[in-house]
Design a protein around this motif. Structure first.
Motif, short mmCIF file in Angstrom:
data_model
loop_
_atom_site.label_atom_id
_atom_site.label_comp_id
_atom_site.label_asym_id
_atom_site.label_seq_id
_atom_site.Cartn_x
_atom_site.Cartn_y
_atom_site.Cartn_z
N VAL A 188 -0.31 -3.42 11.21
CA VAL A 188 1.02 -4.02 11.21
C VAL A 188 1.76 -3.46 10.00
N LEU A 241 5.11 -3.40 7.71
CA LEU A 241 6.25 -4.28 7.43
C LEU A 241 7.09 -3.70 6.30
N ASP A 242 8.38 -3.97 6.38
CA ASP A 242 9.31 -3.52 5.35
C ASP A 242 10.15 -4.72 4.92
N LEU A 277 3.00 -13.54 3.70
CA LEU A 277 2.31 -12.58 4.58
C LEU A 277 0.82 -12.91 4.66
N GLU A 292 7.24 -1.80 1.01
CA GLU A 292 6.41 -1.58 2.20
C GLU A 292 5.09 -2.34 2.12
N CYS A 344 1.45 -3.49 4.63
CA CYS A 344 0.69 -3.23 5.84
C CYS A 344 -0.43 -4.25 5.94
N LEU A 351 2.75 -13.17 13.51
CA LEU A 351 4.13 -12.79 13.21
C LEU A 351 5.10 -13.96 13.45
N PHE A 353 11.57 -9.72 6.87
CA PHE A 353 10.65 -8.62 7.16
C PHE A 353 11.02 -7.94 8.47
N TYR A 366 9.18 -5.43 11.14
CA TYR A 366 7.75 -5.12 11.35
C TYR A 366 7.52 -4.47 12.71
N TYR A 416 3.78 -2.97 15.10
CA TYR A 416 2.33 -2.80 15.06
C TYR A 416 1.86 -1.90 16.18
N MET A 452 8.46 -0.54 13.59
CA MET A 452 9.05 -1.32 12.51
C MET A 452 10.52 -0.96 12.34
#
Length: 378
Positions: free
Chosen positions: A244, A246-247, A274, A291, A293, A308, A328, A330, A332, A354
């Motif tokens: 996964v 994510l930013d 998270l 960033e 993950c 999520l 976020f 995201y 995956y 993402m």
């Protein structure tokens, strides 16, 4: 009791005092774990000092200071299970949530120890002032053993937090006092428990220091180095897993308008949420400035979607009190062995999904991802 054990106790006290000073100067992992470690070490130092006085009183004065001798034993037996109980707070989420329930054996042990002043249930003294085990002595030891076994079990259960090497080392660290308990029960003249606990805490401090190199200071979760090492392990073992990516949106805006301290706070909150969202599902890593993950071993699509959804729910709660919302983006993707996709391919696909999610959040969905990235969408 063997008076030669005093020197071992003194060494234990000195060693733990040094680790307390070092822990105060530089926190181990985070401030919460540092406080717990310092408190546990302080309790252990107190018990070592009490044991030293107990030995000196028994060998030097006998019956002369019997009342003081009893009080020292009451305090010592009452505090004995406290160390493994407190260590559980460093390794078990369940214990923290149900701390009152798990404290019941601790309370029972303290009551039995206090009542032994008159009853001699746990300990008593003969006419020469020599220490003798009471009929219920085993209960105090059994409660301490229960907490140590629970501690070892919590370490094994918490395999998402630790690597295999970490788990092996931790099991050894906590087996040391457990072995000392068994030897002290078997051989009456042995005083091993608190010296072994001091050794375990010293080893545990070294372990926490080494573990710190795997963690990101700002977020409190594992860093890119740990992420890359974990990817190498998956690559060698060819396990099925999901990534996964994510930013954290608008981190630059947060830093520019509110300052970097506010930005660091946003990173810490984001990482905490998270971890909470993916608890029991995967390991979270900070792999860049904004960033993140999460690596999820043998996870299903339902697991990821549920995590999520939980992430969104928790962020909604957090954002009620924030000027600039934490959001976020995201995506995956799954890695399955015996397929043509490599791990970098899987990461790239998750990263692409993402960016598609980020585009939806910003109202740009439908435009080419490469163009959006070039325009500074992130």
């Amino acid at each position: 009791m063997n008076i030669s054990s005093i020197s071992t106790d003194v060494i234990g006290v000195i060693a733990l005092l040094f680790t307390i000073i070092l822990a105060k100067r530089n926190a181990v992992i985070d401030s919460y774990k540092t406080k717990i470690y310092i408190f546990v070490s302080g309790v252990t130092i107190s018990l070592l000092i009490l044991e030293i006085f107990d030995i000196l009183l028994e060998f030097s004065y006998g019956i002369e200071f019997l009342e003081l001798h009893k009080i020292i034993n009451i305090i010592g037996f009452s505090l004995t299970p406290l160390v493994p109980y407190l260590l559980l707070f460093l390794n078990s989420r369940e214990i923290f949530v149900n701390k009152t329930l798990y404290a019941i054996p601790l309370i029972i042990n303290a009551l039995l120890s206090i009542l032994s002043y008159k009853t001699g249930w746990v300990f008593l003294f003969d006419t020469q002032g020599q220490h003798v085990r009471g009929n219920l002595f085993f209960i105090s030891i059994a409660i301490s053993t229960f907490y140590y076994l629970l501690l070892i079990f919590s370490v094994i259960k918490n395999d998402l937090e630790y690597d295999n090497e970490d788990l092996t080392f931790l099991k050894f660290v906590f087996f040391v006092p457990l072995t000392a308990v068994i030897l002290q029960i078997t051989f009456y003249g042995f005083n091993l428990i608190w010296a072994s606990v001091a050794l375990s805490l010293l080893l545990y401090y070294i372990f926490l220091r080494e573990l710190q190199f795997k963690y990101d200071v700002t977020s409190g979760i594992k860093n890119r180095k740990a992420f890359e090492k974990e990817i190498e392990r998956y690559d060698k073992n060819h396990d099925n897993f999901a990534m996964v990516v994510l930013d954290l949106n608008d981190l630059k805006k947060i830093n520019d308008t509110k300052g970097h301290n506010y930005g660091d706070e946003a990173i810490l909150i984001s990482a905490t949420v998270l971890q909470e969202s993916f608890y029991g599902v995967g390991k979270a890593y900070r792999i860049g400035g904004d960033e993140f993950c999460v690596i999820c071993n043998n996870a299903t699509k339902a697991n990821l979607d549920s995590s999520l959804a939980r992430l969104e729910q928790l962020l909604d709660i957090v954002n009620q009190k924030r000027d600039i919302k934490i959001v976020f983006a995201y995506g995956y993707e799954f890695y399955k062995k015996n397929t043509n996709d490599s791990i970098p391919d899987v990461f790239s696909k998750a990263d692409k999904f993402m960016y598609e999610h980020k585009a939806k959040l910003k109202g740009f969905y439908g435009r080419r991802i490469d163009d959006l990235d070039a325009e500074g969408l992130s």
